[in-house]
Design an enzyme around this catalytic site. Structure first.
Site, mmCIF file in Angstrom:
data_model
loop_
_atom_site.group_PDB
_atom_site.id
_atom_site.type_symbol
_atom_site.label_atom_id
_atom_site.label_comp_id
_atom_site.label_asym_id
_atom_site.label_seq_id
_atom_site.Cartn_x
_atom_site.Cartn_y
_atom_site.Cartn_z
ATOM 1 C CB THR A 65 -0.888 0.052 1.259
ATOM 2 O OG1 THR A 65 -0.059 0.349 2.390
ATOM 3 C CG2 THR A 65 -1.621 -1.255 1.471
ATOM 4 N NE ARG A 66 -1.275 7.218 -0.851
ATOM 5 C CZ ARG A 66 -2.322 7.486 -0.081
ATOM 6 N NH1 ARG A 66 -3.360 6.706 -0.061
ATOM 7 N NH2 ARG A 66 -2.320 8.554 0.672
ATOM 8 C CE LYS A 67 -3.927 2.300 4.651
ATOM 9 N NZ LYS A 67 -4.886 1.280 5.069
ATOM 10 C CB THR A 68 5.410 3.876 3.071
ATOM 11 O OG1 THR A 68 5.122 5.134 2.471
ATOM 12 C CG2 THR A 68 5.003 2.761 2.123
#
Length: 167
Positions: free
Chosen positions: A129-132
């Site tokens: 995901t882009r949950k970085t």
């Protein structure tokens, strides 16, 4: 090395080293040279060797940094991942930043590889995901691919994805 990674490393070194490594400058003679190795403590999927190389290049370009394992390759506990040779002050100054990047990226790659193995019998793929971590997205997404996962989207700009909060 791409400019994003070079910038991330520059920021990390500025944060950690600041005006200089006070302990190393006080204790290690200016002309001292040494050899060192980055060794796996546990079985893992290697990731972050190019970032570690960039750390040492920025600290002191005279440091010779040779990756003994490529990103995406499995390593056993005790395997040498990187060999270093050069000015002792530079190696000591860069070691923590290099290790922090490699530990984080190797951890992500190793866990991703485990998820990929568990999903394979079911025909499922592992996507990220882009949950970085802010500022580390490119490194963390590289680690996912090293573990066998697939990058879903890099940011808000490259794909439409409608979620509950849009409704």
């Amino acid at each position: 090395m791409n400019s994003t990674t070079a910038r991330i490393v520059r920021i990390a070194l500025r944060e950690d080293v600041g005006r200089g490594d006070a302990t190393t400058l006080a204790l290690v003679p200016a002309g001292a040279r040494t050899r060192a190795a980055i060794v796996a403590r546990h079985a893992c999927v290697v990731c972050g060797t190019a970032v570690a190389r960039e750390v040492f290049r920025q600290v002191d370009p005279r440091i010779r940094c040779v990756a003994k394992r490529r990103d995406g390759v499995e390593a056993a506990a005790g395997d040498t991942l990187i060999l270093l040779e050069g000015p002792a002050r530079g190696i000591l100054t860069g070691e923590r930043a290099a290790l922090n990047f490699m530990q984080r990226m190797t951890g992500i790659a190793t866990l991703t590889r485990e998820f990929v193995r568990r999903a394979a019998p079911h025909g499922a793929a592992i996507l990220d995901t882009r949950k970085t971590t802010p500022g580390l997205r490119s490194l963390e997404k590289h680690a996912v691919t090293c573990g066998g996962g697939t990058n879903h989207r890099f940011g808000l700009y490259d794909m439409v994805m409608i979620k509950d909060n849009h409704i």
